[in-house]
Design an enzyme around this catalytic site. Sequence first.
Site, PDB file in Angstrom:
ATOM      1  N   ALA A  28       0.835  -1.204   0.000  1.00  0.00           N
ATOM      2  CA  ALA A  28       0.000   0.000   0.000  1.00  0.00           C
ATOM      3  C   ALA A  28       0.867   1.251   0.000  1.00  0.00           C
ATOM      4  O   ALA A  28       1.782   1.386   0.815  1.00  0.00           O
ATOM      5  CB  ALA A  28      -0.906   0.006   1.227  1.00  0.00           C
ATOM      6  N   PRO A  29       0.555   2.218  -0.914  1.00  0.00           N
ATOM      7  CA  PRO A  29       1.324   3.458  -0.968  1.00  0.00           C
ATOM      8  C   PRO A  29       0.640   4.588  -0.189  1.00  0.00           C
ATOM      9  O   PRO A  29      -0.574   4.581   0.009  1.00  0.00           O
ATOM     10  CB  PRO A  29       1.316   3.782  -2.466  1.00  0.00           C
ATOM     11  CG  PRO A  29      -0.046   3.309  -2.912  1.00  0.00           C
ATOM     12  CD  PRO A  29      -0.371   2.093  -2.062  1.00  0.00           C
ATOM     13  N   SER A  80      -3.660   8.002   0.501  1.00  0.00           N
ATOM     14  CA  SER A  80      -3.233   6.610   0.682  1.00  0.00           C
ATOM     15  C   SER A  80      -4.195   5.652   0.002  1.00  0.00           C
ATOM     16  O   SER A  80      -5.356   5.979  -0.241  1.00  0.00           O
ATOM     17  CB  SER A  80      -3.139   6.261   2.173  1.00  0.00           C
ATOM     18  OG  SER A  80      -4.433   6.086   2.721  1.00  0.00           O
ATOM     19  N   HIS A  81      -3.672   4.473  -0.297  1.00  0.00           N
ATOM     20  CA  HIS A  81      -4.471   3.372  -0.854  1.00  0.00           C
ATOM     21  C   HIS A  81      -4.171   2.142  -0.016  1.00  0.00           C
ATOM     22  O   HIS A  81      -3.134   1.498  -0.190  1.00  0.00           O
ATOM     23  CB  HIS A  81      -4.096   3.144  -2.320  1.00  0.00           C
ATOM     24  CG  HIS A  81      -4.969   2.138  -3.018  1.00  0.00           C
ATOM     25  ND1 HIS A  81      -5.125   0.849  -2.575  1.00  0.00           N
ATOM     26  CD2 HIS A  81      -5.735   2.234  -4.134  1.00  0.00           C
ATOM     27  CE1 HIS A  81      -5.941   0.195  -3.379  1.00  0.00           C
ATOM     28  NE2 HIS A  81      -6.333   1.010  -4.342  1.00  0.00           N
ATOM     29  N   ASN A  82      -5.085   1.809   0.904  1.00  0.00           N
ATOM     30  CA  ASN A  82      -4.868   0.662   1.773  1.00  0.00           C
ATOM     31  C   ASN A  82      -5.181  -0.643   1.060  1.00  0.00           C
ATOM     32  O   ASN A  82      -5.771  -0.660  -0.016  1.00  0.00           O
ATOM     33  CB  ASN A  82      -5.736   0.772   3.027  1.00  0.00           C
ATOM     34  CG  ASN A  82      -5.219   1.843   3.970  1.00  0.00           C
ATOM     35  OD1 ASN A  82      -4.589   2.802   3.536  1.00  0.00           O
ATOM     36  ND2 ASN A  82      -5.483   1.677   5.255  1.00  0.00           N
TER      37      ASN A  82
END
Length: 1019
Positions: free
Chosen positions: A833-834, A852-854
């Site tokens: 994730a980023p 963010s992208h979880n």
Amino acid sequence: MVGRKQPPTSVPGVRAQRLVINASHVAATHTYLALAAFGLALLLGCALHYKKIVKNGVAGYPDEWFPSVSATIGDWYPERNIFQILIALTSGPRFALVSLQYFLRRSPNTSLPGFLFAVGIVRTLMCGGWVYITSNDDHDVHDVLMVTYILCNVPWMWGGVLCTPIGHVKARRRRRYVATGFFVSIIPMIYFFVQHKIYRIPGAYTRYSFFEWSLILLDVLFDSITELDFKASNLQIVLGVSLDASVGCDDISPSVPSKGTSSVTETKSEGLAASSKNEQTVSHVSATVPRTFFQKTQAALTLSRDARAVIGFISDVYLSYLFWSIFTSLITTLFYFSVWQLALSGSELSLLVLLSPALLGIGPLRTWALTRSGQVTLRAVAILTGLGSYALKSPMQRLIVVNFANVVLLVGQTTDWSAGKDGYQGLLLGLGLVLLSLAKHANHSTNPVWPMLNEESGGYNKTGLFLAFCALYELATRPFTVPEEEKQISDSKDSSKVTSHGWLAGSIALGSMIFTLHCFFIDPSTIIAWSWTGYKDSQPKGPLPHLHGSLTLIAQAIGLALPTILPACWFINPLWFSYGCASAFVMYRFRDWTGFVGGLNLAVFVMSLLPTIIRQSAQPNKAGRTYSTAFFVTILFYLADVWTVAYAFVPGGVYLRERSDLVLVAQFVATSLVFEWPSRKRTAANSIVHIPSSTSFLVRHLLTLFSLSAVLVTIYRWTPVGPRPYKSGTGIINAGIWTVHFGIDNIGHDSQGLIRNMIRDMKLDVVGLLETDLHRTVYGNRDLTRVALQDLGYYVDLGPGPNMHTWGAALLSKFPIVHSQHHLLPSPHGELAPAIEAVLDVYGSEVTVVVSHNGQEQDPLDRELQSNELARIMAKSYPHPVIFLGYVVTKPHASRPAPYDILVYDGIVHDIDPQDWDRWCEYILYRGLYRTAYARISRGIVTDTELQIGQFVVPRHGFQLVNQTLEDRMIRAWKEDLPEDHWFPMEYYGNNNEGGMNGHFYHVFDTPLYYKLPEGAQV
């Protein structure tokens, strides 16, 4: 007449009159008319409209006190009209000048004079275009014509110096000085143009104008030097008329030059055997007339032959560009289905069409493919179906047609490779790749002829098809001196004798090379994405894709030009391989400018190997297995490259999880097979490429043109005004979060234009875009931020690059990014994730924005660990303002270990509307700001996820907003209770049946939610 001046011949009953004109007078006439046109326009403009022509969009007199060329010649009567009359009179001498120079320079040993003749004609037409279509008439057309004219000056001036007769020392020296002055002047001119256009500095345009006028003067002076050549050669134009016989002829004849003077005076006779009938027809007039007629005809044929060679070369380059376009469109078209299922969908089997070169094992098919009719038929079918598939509405139909196009395309292309002997095919492949990279650089990082584009999404498919028809027609009608089919088959047999014992090594190296080029160099910003780490002290720490991508193109051009300059043995030496390995290591290991420089050197290395690798793979009698093996290797690399990031969705993905280093090492191991190692020295030495000088000359000139075009595209695409918030002076900041599904809309088209339109309509000052890491082969190596950046003006943080193995996150901001940091959130089991942590200067206050992208719900431990890290990032900046824009995958108010509770309480932030229970993926959280509006907008066809927007007001500078109560935050209001600058667009009210725009409308609440500022708010 072409040739030495002949003594007059008397023929009874024939009276001839001759008008003799020294060619030097033509050059002088051109010079005086051109100087008079520009000089009179400048004098009249300053005398009649001085303050008007010095005024521009930034400032006027006295800050600006000298006019630009465009304002002088194109804005006012009468100077515009006088200029255009004089420049029209200049056109005759100018065309004559170009023709006379060709006559003087032409030689049977080089096609350069013919190429320069064609450039001179185009250059003259472009000049007429930008002087008659002024910036007031059509600014874009004027600029395009002007830029094209300047680009034409590169081969014109460079070639003019090279073609100056050896004895004309004075003319050669002057040409060098003037040409050097011309190109040096371009540098400060561009600098002051940027100062004027981007930074809007008063007075910069005046300085720009000085250099602009200097280019005009130097351009005219360069052409005036031709007068010296004509005088030294004593070149004359003789107009003769036979009165009694009514036969006319034009005689262009250089008299016998003085001692020490070299000029071209003899003509070719090959291919000009006139029929006896023609000779008998004119024999009764005089000896001079038939000689003049045949010499004029021969000169025309020579010009036609040279020009046709250049046109044929350009056609081959464009066909190579179309090869890359159709080839690279395959994996992007098929992956549309994979990204919807996030698993193996079956479309991946389309990669097997790359094995179609195995069909070359059928002897009759390969023999036919070598013929002219075979070449034209295969290319026509592949190109017309591959490019024309854009018109199909169904993604599945496009995939089927693109599959078929690649089957046919690869059969035809590998047939050409198998017959190549002199490196021409390798150079063509490289030139097509550079042209593809340039086209993407100019078209917002998307290839304008890809099937995934159409007119609405930035495609130029019809233009591409029209040019394809032209190139195919040229190929079908191309003349040849020997039976071409026999020559190619013979050449291929000779080729097979050279390297028949090394087919496997050549195949593996070729397969690796194709993947390497596709992976890193079909877009100039890919290696920038590999090195990008963000901002520091309000400045980017590394290169910016839209500004520095042209450097990648220049590096590619240098690499491809090297085999035409240096000995071929250099590029199979182990030392050169060591240079490539070192470049790749620097690119992989380091970041920012250091990593980018490593990528530039890798571009030089890879491009320089193309002629060698294509040459060593040429196995005519084993073409089927050679090229099918090569593309099988390419398929393996494609899969390995995808597996490094998609490991959570494919079988066996764990073994390549985040191991781009292994893939890169495998690429170089495969490439090493073409080098001259001690154990295979004979094989490599036998495969050294020999490139004809004529081909080398054209390649270098075209690469120079591509490089200059890349720089000019960068300047042209440069955002004219720096990013500014949509509602300056109000303290309002609109922030949005949108998961954009890899820039592919629901029907398989590029969605950048649709994303831009929504961002523009909603006036988003800050937007987080997720699933944006498109610098991969499967996504077409695209930059999803480029359209919004260049059309709307934003600061951009691309987020973690492809070497970080995430699905990607990007931040667009109208406010300066003070500094930013990229995070890889803990992901022990699932996808990596980023997150981007950026501090923005918002109306003088620092606001932290986290994008963010979880991970998915299938990995609860990952989500918990990722949420803890995000909460830590937000809490550490307390009590400073924070906006969180994220893809979380949780229900509202879910208790631990679900992400919601961790983020809100541990991160010390507020939910934008805690009463919105209908959420799952996207969330907006905030702290230290006044929230005044919240909207959810349906996705339309852009993606599979809605756009969420929060509107905030920044507290007055120096005031920190802490301990807001729920009551203060939840004072609901109607939009009419707030000033209009707080309203979201009215056009988006609607529903599934009607209303809204482009399929988007306010949903869930059917309206934006508005909130009053609490009593005593500090704004």
